[in-house]
Design a protein around this motif. Structure first.
Motif, PDB file in Angstrom:
ATOM      1  N   ALA A  21      83.467 -84.319  62.401  1.00 25.00           N
ATOM      2  CA  ALA A  21      83.561 -83.762  61.042  1.00 25.00           C
ATOM      3  C   ALA A  21      82.175 -83.701  60.399  1.00 25.00           C
ATOM      4  O   ALA A  21      81.838 -82.718  59.720  1.00 25.00           O
ATOM      5  N   TRP A  22      81.375 -84.719  60.612  1.00 26.41           N
ATOM      6  CA  TRP A  22      80.011 -84.745  60.094  1.00 26.41           C
ATOM      7  C   TRP A  22      79.208 -83.581  60.683  1.00 26.41           C
ATOM      8  O   TRP A  22      78.506 -82.860  59.970  1.00 26.41           O
ATOM      9  N   LEU A  23      79.310 -83.389  61.995  1.00 23.18           N
ATOM     10  CA  LEU A  23      78.546 -82.343  62.671  1.00 23.18           C
ATOM     11  C   LEU A  23      79.010 -80.940  62.278  1.00 23.18           C
ATOM     12  O   LEU A  23      78.188 -80.047  62.072  1.00 23.18           O
ATOM     13  N   VAL A  24      80.310 -80.741  62.182  1.00 19.92           N
ATOM     14  CA  VAL A  24      80.847 -79.417  61.845  1.00 19.92           C
ATOM     15  C   VAL A  24      80.438 -79.008  60.431  1.00 19.92           C
ATOM     16  O   VAL A  24      80.282 -77.827  60.147  1.00 19.92           O
ATOM     17  N   ALA A  25      80.214 -79.961  59.564  1.00 16.37           N
ATOM     18  CA  ALA A  25      79.818 -79.656  58.186  1.00 16.37           C
ATOM     19  C   ALA A  25      78.350 -79.252  58.075  1.00 16.37           C
ATOM     20  O   ALA A  25      77.909 -78.831  57.005  1.00 16.37           O
ATOM     21  N   SER A  26      77.601 -79.349  59.161  1.00 17.67           N
ATOM     22  CA  SER A  26      76.183 -79.007  59.147  1.00 17.67           C
ATOM     23  C   SER A  26      75.970 -77.504  58.980  1.00 17.67           C
ATOM     24  O   SER A  26      76.794 -76.691  59.411  1.00 17.67           O
ATOM     25  N   GLN A  27      74.853 -77.132  58.384  1.00 17.44           N
ATOM     26  CA  GLN A  27      74.488 -75.721  58.284  1.00 17.44           C
ATOM     27  C   GLN A  27      73.748 -75.254  59.535  1.00 17.44           C
ATOM     28  O   GLN A  27      73.526 -74.064  59.702  1.00 17.44           O
ATOM     29  N   ASP A  28      73.396 -76.175  60.400  1.00 15.08           N
ATOM     30  CA  ASP A  28      72.709 -75.842  61.639  1.00 15.08           C
ATOM     31  C   ASP A  28      73.734 -75.471  62.715  1.00 15.08           C
ATOM     32  O   ASP A  28      74.662 -76.231  62.990  1.00 15.08           O
ATOM     33  N   TRP A  37      82.747 -79.325  69.928  1.00 14.14           N
ATOM     34  CA  TRP A  37      82.961 -79.941  71.245  1.00 14.14           C
ATOM     35  C   TRP A  37      83.374 -81.403  71.111  1.00 14.14           C
ATOM     36  O   TRP A  37      84.243 -81.879  71.841  1.00 14.14           O
ATOM     37  N   VAL A  38      82.771 -82.122  70.167  1.00  6.81           N
ATOM     38  CA  VAL A  38      83.164 -83.523  69.943  1.00  6.81           C
ATOM     39  C   VAL A  38      84.592 -83.579  69.418  1.00  6.81           C
ATOM     40  O   VAL A  38      85.381 -84.443  69.815  1.00  6.81           O
ATOM     41  N   PHE A  39      84.949 -82.644  68.520  1.00 11.28           N
ATOM     42  CA  PHE A  39      86.335 -82.576  68.046  1.00 11.28           C
ATOM     43  C   PHE A  39      87.303 -82.368  69.215  1.00 11.28           C
ATOM     44  O   PHE A  39      88.354 -83.000  69.280  1.00 11.28           O
ATOM     45  N   MET A  40      86.941 -81.476  70.137  1.00  9.29           N
ATOM     46  CA  MET A  40      87.825 -81.229  71.274  1.00  9.29           C
ATOM     47  C   MET A  40      87.958 -82.484  72.142  1.00  9.29           C
ATOM     48  O   MET A  40      89.047 -82.792  72.636  1.00  9.29           O
ATOM     49  N   PHE A  66      93.148 -78.522  68.655  1.00 10.42           N
ATOM     50  CA  PHE A  66      92.322 -78.128  69.790  1.00 10.42           C
ATOM     51  C   PHE A  66      92.149 -76.607  69.807  1.00 10.42           C
ATOM     52  O   PHE A  66      91.034 -76.100  69.973  1.00 10.42           O
ATOM     53  N   VAL A  67      93.255 -75.887  69.605  1.00  5.43           N
ATOM     54  CA  VAL A  67      93.194 -74.422  69.580  1.00  5.43           C
ATOM     55  C   VAL A  67      92.280 -73.949  68.442  1.00  5.43           C
ATOM     56  O   VAL A  67      91.452 -73.050  68.617  1.00  5.43           O
ATOM     57  N   LEU A  68      92.410 -74.564  67.273  1.00  5.69           N
ATOM     58  CA  LEU A  68      91.554 -74.195  66.142  1.00  5.69           C
ATOM     59  C   LEU A  68      90.086 -74.515  66.421  1.00  5.69           C
ATOM     60  O   LEU A  68      89.189 -73.767  66.006  1.00  5.69           O
ATOM     61  N   ASN A  69      89.827 -75.621  67.124  1.00  8.59           N
ATOM     62  CA  ASN A  69      88.452 -75.973  67.463  1.00  8.59           C
ATOM     63  C   ASN A  69      87.858 -75.004  68.483  1.00  8.59           C
ATOM     64  O   ASN A  69      86.676 -74.669  68.404  1.00  8.59           O
ATOM     65  N   VAL A  70      88.662 -74.543  69.428  1.00 15.94           N
ATOM     66  CA  VAL A  70      88.193 -73.526  70.371  1.00 15.94           C
ATOM     67  C   VAL A  70      87.837 -72.260  69.600  1.00 15.94           C
ATOM     68  O   VAL A  70      86.786 -71.644  69.825  1.00 15.94           O
ATOM     69  N   ARG A  71      88.688 -71.867  68.662  1.00 14.55           N
ATOM     70  CA  ARG A  71      88.430 -70.688  67.826  1.00 14.55           C
ATOM     71  C   ARG A  71      87.154 -70.881  67.007  1.00 14.55           C
ATOM     72  O   ARG A  71      86.303 -69.994  66.925  1.00 14.55           O
TER      73      ARG A  71
END
Length: 95
Positions: A21-28, A37-40, A66-71
């Motif tokens: 969650a921390w990583l996905v919130a990044s602007q990078d 990938w960590v979420f998956m 998982f499906v949403l993370n792949v998307r």
């Protein structure tokens, strides 16, 4: 796999979920990509723990996530880097 190990899987799954969650919130874009990938990975851990505890709703949730993370990972790779398009001052944003 021993029961004690399967019982303990919930803790790395929880830590992986928080880190993702921390990583996905990044602007990078690269950090966001790692986050998906960590979420998956956390989804797989949660499914293993849910299977062990017979938490069927949790398993269904993790499959959906998982499906949403792949998307999300696919859209992150295809889309523009949001840092280049994000406003730097949120107060100057039109209403």
């Amino acid at each position: 796999m021993p029961d004690a190990l399967l019982d303990a899987i919930q803790w790395p799954a929880m830590l992986a979920s928080l880190a993702a969650a921390w990583l996905v919130a990044s602007q990078d874009r690269r950090r966001r990509s790692w986050g998906f990938w960590v979420f998956m990975g956390s989804n797989v851990l949660w499914v293993a723990w849910g299977w062990h505890t017979q938490a069927h709703a949790l398993i269904a949730l993790q499959v959906g996530l998982f499906v949403l993370n792949v998307r999300g990972a696919g859209k992150n790779e295809a889309g523009p880097d949001s840092a280049a398009h994000a406003p730097t001052d949120f107060r100057s944003r039109p209403p």
